[in-house]
Every structure is written in C-alpha cells, then in structure tokens.
Write a protein that holds these residues in place. Structure first.
Motif, mmCIF file in Angstrom:
data_model
loop_
_atom_site.group_PDB
_atom_site.id
_atom_site.type_symbol
_atom_site.label_atom_id
_atom_site.label_comp_id
_atom_site.label_asym_id
_atom_site.label_seq_id
_atom_site.Cartn_x
_atom_site.Cartn_y
_atom_site.Cartn_z
ATOM 1 N N LEU A 122 12.481 70.064 -35.291
ATOM 2 C CA LEU A 122 12.433 70.216 -33.840
ATOM 3 C C LEU A 122 12.330 68.827 -33.240
ATOM 4 N N THR A 123 13.224 68.531 -32.303
ATOM 5 C CA THR A 123 13.233 67.219 -31.655
ATOM 6 C C THR A 123 13.125 67.403 -30.156
ATOM 7 N N PHE A 124 12.109 66.784 -29.566
ATOM 8 C CA PHE A 124 12.024 66.661 -28.113
ATOM 9 C C PHE A 124 11.010 65.596 -27.762
ATOM 10 N N HIS A 125 11.117 65.115 -26.554
ATOM 11 C CA HIS A 125 10.237 64.051 -26.061
ATOM 12 C C HIS A 125 10.317 62.817 -26.961
ATOM 13 N N GLY A 126 11.491 62.622 -27.604
ATOM 14 C CA GLY A 126 11.707 61.457 -28.453
ATOM 15 C C GLY A 126 11.063 61.541 -29.824
ATOM 16 N N ILE A 127 10.585 62.715 -30.222
ATOM 17 C CA ILE A 127 9.874 62.887 -31.496
ATOM 18 C C ILE A 127 10.516 64.030 -32.268
ATOM 19 N N THR A 128 10.667 63.850 -33.580
ATOM 20 C CA THR A 128 11.178 64.899 -34.460
ATOM 21 C C THR A 128 10.098 65.270 -35.464
ATOM 22 N N LYS A 129 9.843 66.579 -35.580
ATOM 23 C CA LYS A 129 8.837 67.089 -36.518
ATOM 24 C C LYS A 129 9.381 68.347 -37.180
ATOM 25 N N PRO A 130 8.997 68.580 -38.449
ATOM 26 C CA PRO A 130 9.383 69.839 -39.088
ATOM 27 C C PRO A 130 8.528 70.991 -38.557
ATOM 28 N N VAL A 131 9.153 72.128 -38.336
ATOM 29 C CA VAL A 131 8.449 73.338 -37.908
ATOM 30 C C VAL A 131 9.008 74.527 -38.676
ATOM 31 N N SER A 132 8.194 75.572 -38.779
ATOM 32 C CA SER A 132 8.636 76.820 -39.404
ATOM 33 C C SER A 132 8.628 77.921 -38.356
ATOM 34 N N LEU A 133 9.666 78.724 -38.381
ATOM 35 C CA LEU A 133 9.821 79.822 -37.437
ATOM 36 C C LEU A 133 9.981 81.139 -38.198
ATOM 37 N N GLU A 134 9.548 82.219 -37.585
ATOM 38 C CA GLU A 134 9.767 83.555 -38.138
ATOM 39 C C GLU A 134 10.998 84.145 -37.461
ATOM 40 N N THR A 156 10.503 83.393 -33.517
ATOM 41 C CA THR A 156 9.249 82.963 -32.906
ATOM 42 C C THR A 156 8.530 81.945 -33.797
ATOM 43 N N GLY A 157 7.707 81.141 -33.155
ATOM 44 C CA GLY A 157 6.926 80.154 -33.883
ATOM 45 C C GLY A 157 5.938 79.475 -32.968
ATOM 46 N N GLN A 158 5.135 78.608 -33.558
ATOM 47 C CA GLN A 158 4.141 77.862 -32.795
ATOM 48 C C GLN A 158 4.296 76.377 -33.077
ATOM 49 N N VAL A 159 4.097 75.579 -32.045
ATOM 50 C CA VAL A 159 4.079 74.126 -32.206
ATOM 51 C C VAL A 159 2.850 73.583 -31.504
ATOM 52 N N LYS A 160 2.445 72.416 -31.930
ATOM 53 C CA LYS A 160 1.338 71.738 -31.259
ATOM 54 C C LYS A 160 1.937 70.704 -30.318
ATOM 55 N N ARG A 161 1.557 70.785 -29.056
ATOM 56 C CA ARG A 161 2.131 69.841 -28.093
ATOM 57 C C ARG A 161 1.670 68.420 -28.387
ATOM 58 N N SER A 162 0.493 68.273 -29.022
ATOM 59 C CA SER A 162 0.014 66.930 -29.376
ATOM 60 C C SER A 162 0.935 66.267 -30.405
ATOM 61 N N ASP A 163 1.608 67.057 -31.251
ATOM 62 C CA ASP A 163 2.553 66.494 -32.226
ATOM 63 C C ASP A 163 3.739 65.834 -31.537
ATOM 64 N N PHE A 164 4.014 66.237 -30.300
ATOM 65 C CA PHE A 164 5.160 65.715 -29.554
ATOM 66 C C PHE A 164 4.730 64.880 -28.342
ATOM 67 N N ASN A 165 3.442 64.535 -28.291
ATOM 68 C CA ASN A 165 2.901 63.723 -27.197
ATOM 69 C C ASN A 165 3.239 64.327 -25.830
ATOM 70 N N LEU A 166 3.113 65.628 -25.751
ATOM 71 C CA LEU A 166 3.447 66.365 -24.533
ATOM 72 C C LEU A 166 2.174 66.643 -23.741
ATOM 73 N N GLY A 167 2.068 66.040 -22.586
ATOM 74 C CA GLY A 167 0.894 66.243 -21.733
ATOM 75 C C GLY A 167 -0.389 65.703 -22.325
ATOM 76 N N PRO A 168 -0.385 64.460 -22.821
ATOM 77 C CA PRO A 168 -1.594 63.931 -23.470
ATOM 78 C C PRO A 168 -2.789 63.796 -22.526
ATOM 79 N N ASN A 169 -2.556 63.739 -21.233
ATOM 80 C CA ASN A 169 -3.655 63.609 -20.264
ATOM 81 C C ASN A 169 -4.227 64.964 -19.839
#
Length: 190
Positions: A122-134, A156-169
């Motif tokens: 999964l790539t967004f916000h300039g970051i790519t991370k592996p994710v698993s989906l059902e 469906t699946g879940q991601v952590k927004r902190s992994d993508f630096n999304l809304g850190p504040n």
C-alpha cells in the motif's frame, strides 16, 4: 527441431496469455470506503469517489488473483466539505503532493471457501508498507441486460495511520490509529 521448439514456446505463451482474465471495477457498483474512530466514541465513515481497480486471474475461483487499485486522494468524501478539505490538506493526506493511493498485491492465499488472504504493498502519503487484506469472492453472474460477466468481491483490512505519517498532530484518542478500509463491489470481465 529449432523451429519446433520456437513454435511450442509461442503456443505455450499464447495459451498462458489467453487463459489470464482481467476484471475491472465497475464504479457505478463499487465503493471504496474507510472508517476511523473519533474521540474514542464514534465511528466516522468516508470514501473516495474516484478510483480504478483491476483483478487479474487465470483460475475461475480467483485463487491465483492479483489485485491492483489506484485511488484519487482528492476525491475523498465524508459528506462534510470542511472536513474533506482538512483531510486533503498537509495535516493529513497532503493531496496536492500525494494525489494517488495505490495497492498492488504480491501474494494471495486461500484461507476458506471463497476467502483469501491477500498481501501487497500500500502506497500513499509518500510511504509504501506491506498490508494484508481479507477478500471474499461473492460469485460471478452474467448481467441480465448487457450479458457481460460480473464478479462480486468484498475486500477489507486495517492499516495504522501512524505507519503512513497521516495526521501525526492528531493523536489517539482524538483519532484512532487504526483505520478500516473496505472495497466492496462488482468487477466486469474484460
């Protein structure tokens, strides 16, 4: 002998290419949505109005399928214009700098009848991370009007927004770190 080998190789390659089928997301009957918990007490839902998705498979049960989706980040829609504009800003998605979100599968594992665990990047916000989906394959039918073959999927699946630096504040519990992602709809055989 050399020509026979070349002929057999081309025949094998042609058979492989013919057997592979692409299914394209029908935007009129597909939704890409997300859900996040606000203040620890309410789930807020939203979606993306513009996206493109493909599933490529050689098998009829989609056990070997490859999944790819591209989402237009500026098309985010929670039903509240002020919130959508804030989500597009540098506080969250920074949609001007990062207008696309993509998922490309790297593996698919059958885990039950018509159920799969799909892993990919999964790539967004300039970051790519592996994710698993059902993935739940809901079946295929011929459309009664246009006679095209259509397959239904719930992904469906879940991601952590902190992994993508999304809304850190915006820490928990203001906004949950876990975001649920859903792609639900129909894919048309090409």
């Amino acid at each position: 002998m050399k020509h026979l080998f070349s002929f057999l190789f081309i025949a094998f390659l042609s058979t492989t290419l013919i057997a592979q089928t692409t299914w394209k997301a029908d935007p009129a009957h597909t939704q890409v949505t997300f859900e996040i918990t606000h203040l620890g007490i309410a789930d807020i839902k939203g979606g993306f109005d513009k996206f493109d998705g493909n599933i490529v498979s050689k098998s009829e049960d989609f056990s070997d399928a490859q999944y790819e989706i591209t989402i237009d980040v500026p098309s985010i829609n929670t039903g509240i214009e002020m919130r959508d504009n804030h989500l597009r800003s540098a506080d969250f998605f920074d949609a001007e700098k990062h207008p696309e979100m993509t998922f490309k599968s790297t593996s698919s594992e059958k885990v039950g009848e018509n159920k799969y665990k799909v892993t990919g990047n999964l790539t967004f916000h300039g970051i790519t991370k592996p994710v698993s989906l059902e993935v739940l394959y809901r079946g295929s039918i011929e459309h009664p009007q246009n006679k095209k073959m259509i397959s239904g999927f719930a992904i469906t699946g879940q991601v952590k927004r902190s992994d993508f630096n999304l809304g850190p504040n915006f820490p928990e519990p203001m906004l949950s770190d876990t975001v649920v992602i859903d792609v639900n709809g129909e894919f048309i055989k090409q």
